[in-house]
Design an enzyme around this catalytic site. Structure first.
Site, short mmCIF file in Angstrom:
data_model
loop_
_atom_site.label_atom_id
_atom_site.label_comp_id
_atom_site.label_asym_id
_atom_site.label_seq_id
_atom_site.Cartn_x
_atom_site.Cartn_y
_atom_site.Cartn_z
N GLU A 1 -23.10 4.76 -9.16
CA GLU A 1 -22.58 6.10 -9.43
C GLU A 1 -22.46 6.92 -8.16
O GLU A 1 -21.46 7.61 -7.94
CB GLU A 1 -23.50 6.82 -10.43
CG GLU A 1 -23.18 8.29 -10.66
CD GLU A 1 -21.81 8.52 -11.28
OE1 GLU A 1 -21.36 9.68 -11.25
OE2 GLU A 1 -21.18 7.55 -11.77
N HIS B 1 -10.93 12.59 -17.13
CA HIS B 1 -11.25 12.13 -15.78
C HIS B 1 -10.36 10.94 -15.41
O HIS B 1 -9.87 10.84 -14.28
CB HIS B 1 -12.72 11.74 -15.71
CG HIS B 1 -13.26 11.62 -14.32
ND1 HIS B 1 -13.02 12.55 -13.34
CD2 HIS B 1 -14.02 10.65 -13.74
CE1 HIS B 1 -13.62 12.18 -12.22
NE2 HIS B 1 -14.22 11.02 -12.44
N HIS C 1 -7.78 -4.73 -16.41
CA HIS C 1 -6.91 -4.04 -17.36
C HIS C 1 -6.58 -2.63 -16.86
O HIS C 1 -5.44 -2.16 -16.98
CB HIS C 1 -7.60 -3.99 -18.72
CG HIS C 1 -6.69 -3.68 -19.86
ND1 HIS C 1 -5.48 -4.31 -20.06
CD2 HIS C 1 -6.82 -2.79 -20.88
CE1 HIS C 1 -4.91 -3.83 -21.15
NE2 HIS C 1 -5.69 -2.89 -21.66
#
Length: 387
Positions: free
Chosen positions: A81, A192, A365
């Site tokens: 993160e 986001h 993807h």
């Protein structure tokens, strides 16, 4: 300036624009990796991680910080993160440089841009000290300055586009903060993702305009209409994909099996029970931890089925568009690339279900969506009617 005139740019503007574009794509993919690794809440505070600029290496380092009461430290996730935040910050600096270069000849251009960014920087400090209301006011004021400058300036030197791009990345940072502080709220997570794609689109448009490599065709206007519809469908599908991910609905129809019961069927039925009203409720208040999802099966199935239906419509449309491009000399490479990317993207979507969303396939993807966006927007930016 005529439609085909070359904008008056700094000699290195195009290099920086393409580098920022690559950085944006990399940040989007790394963000998907973080999200799909369930590491999105691994640093409960923002922009620090348990009070540290980097991340705690041991549990003892985080023990005294209030964030430990929100979520126990997982060191193997926290670094993901925080590295994602570092990448985003570096990208923000690159976009700021682009905006300053584009507006360097504008009256008080640099002062307006730097002043707006200073307000945002102060707002971050205030937010960290707990003064959330004042921080929000300063951040919104900074955004307003950037948007006002973009509205007042022309785009002859790409100043308008560059400042709008800077405004996008500032708001994207706010969405990143809300993603953490609002505990993976689905509307924010989806926003986001769309913000990242919007940033990619702005930079791609500027990168092509700065190179000035138009494709002139007699049928350019008709092709651009086709591309515009394709882009609208793609954006809708990206939003749906973000909604699927944010609500943990990827396996709502079943998974980890090569049976037809999970695809093309859903839980063994062609049209199972679905709750679209609940599945597409966008706002549910603040304070709920959305990690793992909170919706029931029928609601998640509705989200998954909507994503599949739009995927079919989009795939058919883009294959027809690729066939049209293949008929035009000079665009056959683009047409072939589009057809291949659609086939790959459809395959990856099916494999996500059949293999129970393996990390590599799921990130690929997202990369496929970025690649499709690149093809459609590149053609829209470059096609010009022959004079």
């Amino acid at each position: 300036m005529t439609a085909l005139a070359r904008p008056a740019l700094h000699r290195n503007f195009h290099r920086l624009a393409w580098f920022a574009l690559i950085m944006t794509a990399s940040t989007i993919l790394f963000g998907a990796f973080v999200r799909l690794s369930d590491a999105g809440l691994s640093c409960p505070d923002w922009p620090t991680c348990y009070g540290k600029v980097t991340w705690p290496q041991t549990h003892a380092e985080a023990a005294e910080h209030p964030a430990i009461a929100i979520r126990p430290l997982e060191t193997h996730k926290a670094w993901l993160e925080q590295v994602h935040r570092f990448l985003a910050a570096a990208l923000g600096i690159e976009v700021l440089i682009l905006a300053l270069l584009a507006a360097r000849r504008r009256a008080r251009g640099a002062a307006q841009i730097l002043g707006a960014c200073a307000l945002v920087a102060v707002a971050i400090g205030l937010y960290m000290s707990g003064q959330h209301v004042l921080a929000s006011v300063l951040a919104l004021t900074g955004e307003a300055i950037l948007l006002l400058a973009a509205w007042r300036w022309s785009n002859t030197d790409l100043a308008r586009a560059a400042v709008l791009t800077l405004a996008v990345i500032v708001f994207q940072a706010v969405l990143g903060m809300w993603t953490v502080t609002w505990l993976l709220k689905p509307i924010v997570v989806m926003g986001h993702l769309l913000g990242g794609m919007t940033l990619f689109s702005c930079l791609l448009w500027m990168a092509w305009k700065s190179l000035h490599l138009p494709i002139t065709l007699a049928q350019a206007a008709a092709l651009k209409r086709w591309l515009g519809v394709g882009l609208a469908l793609l954006v809708a599908q990206i939003a749906l994909g973000g909604w699927v991910s944010a609500n943990y609905a990827a396996l709502a129809c079943g998974g980890s099996s090569m049976s037809v019961d999970n695809f093309p069927k859903c839980v063994g039925q062609w049209w199972p029970m679905q709750d679209y009203a609940e599945g597409f409720t966008l706002w549910r208040g603040i304070g709920v931890d959305y990690e793992g999802g909170i919706l029931d099966g029928a609601s998640r199935i509705a989200i998954q089925m909507a994503h599949r239906i739009v995927a079919v419509v989009l795939a058919v449309y883009l294959w027809v568009l690729s066939w049209r491009l293949l008929q035009v000399p000079g665009l056959r490479g683009w047409g072939s690339a589009l057809a291949l990317l659609v086939a790959v993207q459809v395959t990856l979507g099916i494999l996500n279900v059949k293999l129970a969303v393996p990390l590599a396939v799921a990130v690929a993807h997202v990369g496929g969506a970025v690649a499709l966006l690149f093809v459609l927007l590149s053609l829209l930016a470059r096609l010009r009617p022959a004079e």
